[in-house]
Design a protein around this motif. Structure first.
Motif, mmCIF file in Angstrom:
data_model
loop_
_atom_site.group_PDB
_atom_site.id
_atom_site.type_symbol
_atom_site.label_atom_id
_atom_site.label_comp_id
_atom_site.label_asym_id
_atom_site.label_seq_id
_atom_site.Cartn_x
_atom_site.Cartn_y
_atom_site.Cartn_z
ATOM 1 N N MET A 1 0.817 -1.200 0.000
ATOM 2 C CA MET A 1 0.000 0.000 0.000
ATOM 3 C C MET A 1 0.866 1.272 0.000
ATOM 4 S SD MET A 1 -3.133 0.536 -0.122
ATOM 5 C CE MET A 1 -4.439 1.601 0.259
ATOM 6 N N ILE A 2 1.957 1.226 0.747
ATOM 7 C CA ILE A 2 2.852 2.388 0.797
ATOM 8 C C ILE A 2 3.482 2.635 -0.575
ATOM 9 C CG2 ILE A 2 5.036 3.224 1.749
ATOM 10 C CD1 ILE A 2 4.228 2.079 4.410
ATOM 11 N N GLU A 3 3.808 1.583 -1.281
ATOM 12 C CA GLU A 3 4.404 1.754 -2.604
ATOM 13 C C GLU A 3 3.425 2.383 -3.586
ATOM 14 O OE1 GLU A 3 6.367 -1.644 -4.170
ATOM 15 O OE2 GLU A 3 7.424 -2.034 -2.287
ATOM 16 N N ILE A 4 2.169 2.029 -3.492
ATOM 17 C CA ILE A 4 1.155 2.628 -4.371
ATOM 18 C C ILE A 4 0.999 4.108 -4.061
ATOM 19 C CG2 ILE A 4 -1.299 2.637 -4.949
ATOM 20 C CD1 ILE A 4 -1.242 -0.414 -4.555
ATOM 21 N N ALA A 5 0.940 4.446 -2.774
ATOM 22 C CA ALA A 5 0.836 5.860 -2.387
ATOM 23 C C ALA A 5 2.055 6.630 -2.857
ATOM 24 C CB ALA A 5 0.672 5.979 -0.871
ATOM 25 N N SER A 6 3.230 6.028 -2.745
ATOM 26 C CA SER A 6 4.458 6.679 -3.193
ATOM 27 C C SER A 6 4.438 6.921 -4.699
ATOM 28 C CB SER A 6 5.659 5.819 -2.811
ATOM 29 O OG SER A 6 6.849 6.400 -3.270
ATOM 30 N N ILE A 7 4.001 5.923 -5.452
ATOM 31 C CA ILE A 7 3.932 6.066 -6.911
ATOM 32 C C ILE A 7 2.940 7.149 -7.302
ATOM 33 C CG2 ILE A 7 3.182 4.889 -9.022
ATOM 34 C CD1 ILE A 7 4.441 2.337 -7.836
ATOM 35 N N VAL A 8 1.791 7.184 -6.628
ATOM 36 C CA VAL A 8 0.784 8.214 -6.922
ATOM 37 C C VAL A 8 1.351 9.605 -6.630
ATOM 38 C CG1 VAL A 8 -1.445 9.145 -6.183
ATOM 39 C CG2 VAL A 8 -1.203 6.703 -6.631
ATOM 40 N N ALA A 53 9.821 10.195 0.729
ATOM 41 C CA ALA A 53 9.888 9.970 2.180
ATOM 42 C C ALA A 53 9.180 8.675 2.553
ATOM 43 C CB ALA A 53 9.289 11.152 2.930
ATOM 44 N N LEU A 54 8.129 8.339 1.826
ATOM 45 C CA LEU A 54 7.442 7.074 2.093
ATOM 46 C C LEU A 54 8.335 5.869 1.788
ATOM 47 C CD1 LEU A 54 3.852 7.744 0.718
ATOM 48 C CD2 LEU A 54 4.574 7.591 3.100
ATOM 49 N N GLN A 55 9.265 6.040 0.860
ATOM 50 C CA GLN A 55 10.167 4.958 0.480
ATOM 51 C C GLN A 55 11.489 4.987 1.247
ATOM 52 O OE1 GLN A 55 9.609 2.432 -1.750
ATOM 53 N NE2 GLN A 55 7.504 3.167 -1.865
ATOM 54 N N ALA A 56 11.660 5.947 2.151
ATOM 55 C CA ALA A 56 12.929 6.095 2.879
ATOM 56 C C ALA A 56 13.182 4.890 3.769
ATOM 57 C CB ALA A 56 12.914 7.373 3.704
ATOM 58 N N GLU A 57 14.453 4.592 3.932
ATOM 59 C CA GLU A 57 14.825 3.414 4.717
ATOM 60 C C GLU A 57 14.818 3.662 6.226
ATOM 61 O OE1 GLU A 57 19.540 4.116 3.819
ATOM 62 O OE2 GLU A 57 18.226 3.191 2.342
#
Length: 100
Positions: A1-8, A53-57
């Motif tokens: 879900m986080i990846e979809i939000a990041s892509i959007v 930021a959603l994809q940050a480690e």
């Protein structure tokens, strides 16, 4: 879900950057071009930074990314003001529609 939000968010950021570029090319005078570019680019940068930021480690990396946005907002406001003030000092008048 986080990846979809990041892509959007990243796609929205790219859209706003594209819109700002179109405004820069299409609007008739320096003042409206500044307005279009500053607003669209600031919103585009915000979306891109949030998406990254959603994809940050780690939280530290995300906070560093999020710190970029307010710094860019302040720089954009200052530079836009300086350009508009210089254009006014040079006597560049705002565009007005000619009534026929």
């Amino acid at each position: 879900m986080i990846e979809i939000a990041s892509i959007v968010l990243l796609c929205m950021g790219a859209f706003f950057y594209f819109s700002g570029t179109v405004g820069l090319l299409r609007f008739p005078d320096v003042y409206s071009r500044l307005h279009a570019l500053a607003k669209a680019d600031n919103l585009g940068l915000g979306c891109i930074v949030l998406g990254l930021a959603l994809q940050a480690e780690s939280l530290a990396v995300a906070l560093k990314l999020l710190l970029i946005w307010p710094l860019a907002l302040a720089a954009s406001a200052g530079i836009s003001y300086a350009i508009a003030r210089r254009a006014d000092a040079l006597g560049i008048r705002p565009w007005r529609r000619e009534d026929t």
